[in-house]
Motif scaffolding. Structure first.
Motif, PDB file in Angstrom:
ATOM      1  N   VAL A 233       8.302   0.765 -12.778  1.00 24.51           N
ATOM      2  CA  VAL A 233       8.021   1.431 -11.510  1.00 24.51           C
ATOM      3  C   VAL A 233       9.174   1.201 -10.521  1.00 24.51           C
ATOM      4  O   VAL A 233       9.842   0.165 -10.578  1.00 24.51           O
ATOM      5  CB  VAL A 233       6.695   0.934 -10.881  1.00 24.51           C
ATOM      6  CG1 VAL A 233       5.532   1.211 -11.818  1.00 24.51           C
ATOM      7  CG2 VAL A 233       6.766  -0.549 -10.534  1.00 24.51           C
TER       8      VAL A 233
ATOM      9  N   THR B  60      10.893   0.182  -6.973  1.00 30.01           N
ATOM     10  CA  THR B  60      10.515  -0.823  -5.970  1.00 30.01           C
ATOM     11  C   THR B  60      10.940  -0.389  -4.569  1.00 30.01           C
ATOM     12  O   THR B  60      10.964  -1.202  -3.649  1.00 30.01           O
ATOM     13  CB  THR B  60      11.135  -2.193  -6.325  1.00 30.01           C
ATOM     14  OG1 THR B  60      12.556  -2.053  -6.435  1.00 30.01           O
ATOM     15  CG2 THR B  60      10.569  -2.722  -7.634  1.00 30.01           C
TER      16      THR B  60
ATOM     17  N   GLN C  39       7.486   3.559  -2.923  1.00 28.03           N
ATOM     18  CA  GLN C  39       6.434   3.745  -3.925  1.00 28.03           C
ATOM     19  C   GLN C  39       5.383   4.779  -3.503  1.00 28.03           C
ATOM     20  O   GLN C  39       4.591   5.222  -4.331  1.00 28.03           O
ATOM     21  CB  GLN C  39       5.763   2.405  -4.244  1.00 28.03           C
ATOM     22  CG  GLN C  39       6.650   1.463  -5.044  1.00 28.03           C
ATOM     23  CD  GLN C  39       5.971   0.155  -5.404  1.00 28.03           C
ATOM     24  OE1 GLN C  39       4.899  -0.182  -4.867  1.00 28.03           O
ATOM     25  NE2 GLN C  39       6.566  -0.604  -6.311  1.00 28.03           N
TER      26      GLN C  39
ATOM     27  N   LEU D 153       0.085   2.322  -8.602  1.00 32.24           N
ATOM     28  CA  LEU D 153       0.893   2.346  -7.386  1.00 32.24           C
ATOM     29  C   LEU D 153       0.045   2.810  -6.204  1.00 32.24           C
ATOM     30  O   LEU D 153      -0.692   3.797  -6.299  1.00 32.24           O
ATOM     31  CB  LEU D 153       2.093   3.275  -7.569  1.00 32.24           C
ATOM     32  CG  LEU D 153       3.172   2.796  -8.551  1.00 32.24           C
ATOM     33  CD1 LEU D 153       4.304   3.811  -8.617  1.00 32.24           C
ATOM     34  CD2 LEU D 153       3.712   1.433  -8.156  1.00 32.24           C
TER      35      LEU D 153
ATOM     36  N   GLN E   8      -2.209  -3.736  -6.916  1.00 29.42           N
ATOM     37  CA  GLN E   8      -1.117  -3.457  -7.858  1.00 29.42           C
ATOM     38  C   GLN E   8      -0.080  -4.574  -7.825  1.00 29.42           C
ATOM     39  O   GLN E   8       0.176  -5.192  -6.797  1.00 29.42           O
ATOM     40  CB  GLN E   8      -0.452  -2.117  -7.509  1.00 29.42           C
ATOM     41  CG  GLN E   8       0.697  -1.710  -8.439  1.00 29.42           C
ATOM     42  CD  GLN E   8       2.068  -2.125  -7.907  1.00 29.42           C
ATOM     43  OE1 GLN E   8       2.263  -2.294  -6.701  1.00 29.42           O
ATOM     44  NE2 GLN E   8       3.025  -2.319  -8.808  1.00 29.42           N
TER      45      GLN E   8
ATOM     46  N   GLY F 292       6.874  -5.104  -8.348  1.00 28.84           N
ATOM     47  CA  GLY F 292       7.179  -4.596  -9.677  1.00 28.84           C
ATOM     48  C   GLY F 292       8.058  -5.575 -10.428  1.00 28.84           C
ATOM     49  O   GLY F 292       8.514  -6.572  -9.865  1.00 28.84           O
TER      50      GLY F 292
END
Length: 457
Positions: free
Chosen positions: A65, A67, A70, A100, A105, A397
């Motif tokens: 993902v 950073t 997001q 996300l 998360q 992440g």
């Protein structure tokens, strides 16, 4: 008959024993993420099988993902597809997803403990080698491959051969500037990156008992880096105090019942291990790696050892045997990963850099391990300390730990990293990684060179 902590948990989870072969082991908790789960879901659907126990699975997006930003659509096509596929799979199969934008998360091995999902006595798996992190709570936790992820999806069980057992005892008080990351880097340097192969390791002794839960997680996290199947620490009052009151921890009568059960989880006094090591805590110094596996480490004030085993690594790293690392310029500092991105790690960094400014020659990334850690950073004002020091704070992440996402280190440049692996290309093609503790990383961020943090404390 006397039993080890591992034996007690293992035996409670055996569904069936195969004579002369592996055991069918029941799995209490299965964590999944966007990288190693899509193929397993697809395999299940091809066979026309439904998820056996979806309520025992927790999903999050972490490895691939972005950073930054997001809240915006993901730019990278692979990352976008993986995250979207995870979402669709979880909706279709009824799995809880912390994707996300969700307040829970974060990196899978950070959110499990902080939410109270990880508990003593459990068997825990995930399609990620650093699942051993959860062993800090007195659990049997280990990484599995994608085909095994599918096996757990279908049956909530795994075929597993029982590993040999090793206990590493660390007694005494730690020196100034020495933290849990230094302990585990010291151990791996001592026994090598393959010294734990075939073993499940229990860490014990007064130095281990004195550590916080977050520090214990760092040690268990890197058990895999010495070849071990996993690592664990017997639960105690520190463990129970950490879990109590967390979102998914037992409450009321259920808490009292679980607590009584957890208090039985320890290795009996005369339990026998296949291998035992004894280490004096006073012998451990702040550590740093110089090579391309986590076993190639030295005290930060030491010299790079010579030997044919090191030649290829030193060539890649652009270093020379017999030379010190102290004073060597670095271009990047990464503070994050499932090893060192928890609130205690970031408090540690903030306490060292407060009132100081980073070197103009170094780029610094701080990547909290979860949305909850990010929230704590702001609540405690740590973000202001980082910003004033010139550190860049990103969103939760795995980030620059593994070079899978956009956060990569340029070829040929040096990064002092609080992550767990320094393999060739781990942080990006041609990147040169030096593993160290958050304190040692922070010291380099301020000075611009490899520094003995004891000089700044």
């Amino acid at each position: 008959m006397s039993k080890t902590l591992f034996d007690k948990i293992w035996e409670k989870h055996i569904v069936k024993e195969v004579e002369g072969g592996p055991s069918v082991l029941y799995i209490d908790k299965h964590f999944i993420h966007e990288v190693t789960s899509p193929q397993a879901f697809k395999g299940l659907e091809k066979r026309g099988i439904s998820l056996f126990r979806p309520q025992q699975i927790v999903a999050t997006a972490d490895h691939n993902v972005p950073t930054i930003n997001q809240h915006l659509p993901i730019k990278d096509e692979l990352s976008r597809l993986q995250v979207q596929q995870l979402k669709e799979n979880c909706v279709h199969h009824g799995v809880e997803l912390y994707g996300l934008g969700h307040p829970y998360q974060g990196i899978v091995h950070v959110i499990g403990p902080e939410l109270g999902i990880t508990q003593p006595g459990m068997t825990i798996v995930c399609g990620d080698s650093h699942t051993s992190t959860h062993g800090a709570f007195g659990a049997i936790a280990f990484g599995i491959g994608t085909s095994e992820v599918e096996m757990v999806f279908a049956s909530q069980c795994l075929m597993q051969s029982k590993p040999k057992l090793m206990r590493i005892n660390i007694e005494g008080e730690l020196n100034k500037g020495v933290v849990s990351k230094d302990i585990i880097l010291h151990i791996i340097a001592l026994i090598s990156a393959s010294g734990g192969t075939g073993y499940f390791v229990e860490y014990a002794g007064s130095a281990i008992r004195s550590l916080s839960m977050e520090a214990r997680m760092t040690i268990c996290n890197m058990s895999i880096e010495m070849g071990a199947r996993g690592g664990m620490i017997a639960p105690d009052e520190t463990t129970f105090a950490y879990i109590k009151g967390r979102e998914f921890a037992p409450q009321g009568e259920a808490w009292e019942k679980k607590l009584a059960e957890w208090k039985t989880l320890y290795s009996d006094a005369d339990a026998v291990f296949d291998e035992e090591l004894h280490i004096n805590a006073a012998d451990i110094e702040p550590m740093i790696t110089y090579g391309t596996n986590p076993g190639q480490g030295i005290a930060v004030n030491g010299k790079i050892p010579s030997g044919s085993d090191n030649a290829k690594a030193l060539q890649y790293m652009g270093l020379e045997a017999g030379k010190p690392l102290l004073g060597m310029p670095v271009q990047h500092v990464f503070i994050g990963s499932c090893t060192n991105s928890r609130i205690e790690d970031l408090r540690m960094v903030a306490s060292l850099i407060k009132g100081k400014r980073k070197s103009d020659k170094v780029q610094v990334m701080i990547v909290p391990g979860s949305q909850q850690v990010s929230k704590q950073v702001k609540a405690e004002g740590l973000d202001k300390i980082f910003e004033e020091a010139g550190f860049e704070i990103r969103q939760a992440g795995c980030s620059a730990c593994l070079g899978m996402n956009e956060d990569k280190i340029p070829a040929g440049e040096y990064c002092i990293s609080t992550s767990n692996r320094n393999f060739e290309g781990r942080q990006g093609a041609g990147a040169r990684t030096l593993l160290a503790s958050p304190l040692t990383a922070a010291a380099a961020a301020i000075t611009g060179v490899v520094t003995d943090v004891r000089e700044l404390i």
